[in-house]
Design an enzyme around this catalytic site. Sequence first.
Site, PDB file in Angstrom:
ATOM      1  N   CYS A 195      43.119  38.561  41.297  1.00  0.00           N
ATOM      2  CA  CYS A 195      43.015  39.874  40.744  1.00  0.00           C
ATOM      3  C   CYS A 195      44.103  40.560  41.904  1.00  0.00           C
ATOM      4  CB  CYS A 195      41.755  40.465  41.055  1.00  0.00           C
ATOM      5  SG  CYS A 195      41.104  40.907  42.601  1.00  0.00           S
ATOM      6  N   GLU A 230      38.853  34.677  46.869  1.00  0.00           N
ATOM      7  CA  GLU A 230      40.093  34.606  47.856  1.00  0.00           C
ATOM      8  C   GLU A 230      40.060  35.575  48.915  1.00  0.00           C
ATOM      9  OE1 GLU A 230      41.644  34.947  43.472  1.00  0.00           O
ATOM     10  OE2 GLU A 230      39.976  35.382  44.505  1.00  0.00           O
ATOM     11  N   ASN A 264      33.327  33.553  44.952  1.00  0.00           N
ATOM     12  CA  ASN A 264      33.184  34.833  44.475  1.00  0.00           C
ATOM     13  C   ASN A 264      31.767  35.304  44.687  1.00  0.00           C
ATOM     14  OD1 ASN A 264      32.648  33.100  42.176  1.00  0.00           O
ATOM     15  ND2 ASN A 264      33.051  35.103  40.743  1.00  0.00           N
ATOM     16  N   ILE A 265      31.472  36.558  45.087  1.00  0.00           N
ATOM     17  CA  ILE A 265      29.837  36.777  45.421  1.00  0.00           C
ATOM     18  C   ILE A 265      29.657  38.243  44.689  1.00  0.00           C
ATOM     19  CG2 ILE A 265      28.272  37.567  47.168  1.00  0.00           C
ATOM     20  CD1 ILE A 265      30.239  35.742  49.321  1.00  0.00           C
TER      21      ILE A 265
END
Length: 132
Positions: A86, A55, A42-43
């Site tokens: 999510c 993802e 994640n960024i």
Amino acid sequence: MNFELLIQEAFKGREKAYVPYSNFKVGAAILTDSGKIYNGCNIENASYGATNCAERTAIFKAVSEGEKEIKAIAVVGSPEEYTFPCGICRQVISEFAKEDTPVIIAKNENEFLVNRLDEILPGAFTKKDLIK
């Protein structure tokens, strides 16, 4: 299928997470139809809407290299609980995966759940819905 290898790759992705706001690292790894594995993290961004999930990072890396089919995906977040994709990520996964694609949600290499995509995203809106 070697879920442990995919989980290890997801953890490698997690190590690279850029999370200065939430401090919640997530990693993902996808196995493609060609047999290659792509990982992602994640960024985060100060403008929260510009944040990208692990993802989607992994999927977009694969697609940018010409891959179009996900054979399996592993997601790791907190080692204390299972971190599921999510809603947006579930939708993106469904663009490149089949309904029975394994989605592995792991706390660690020994504690993980395996669900089918259609179990975590029932009734998905897909390209089949656009073909008339």
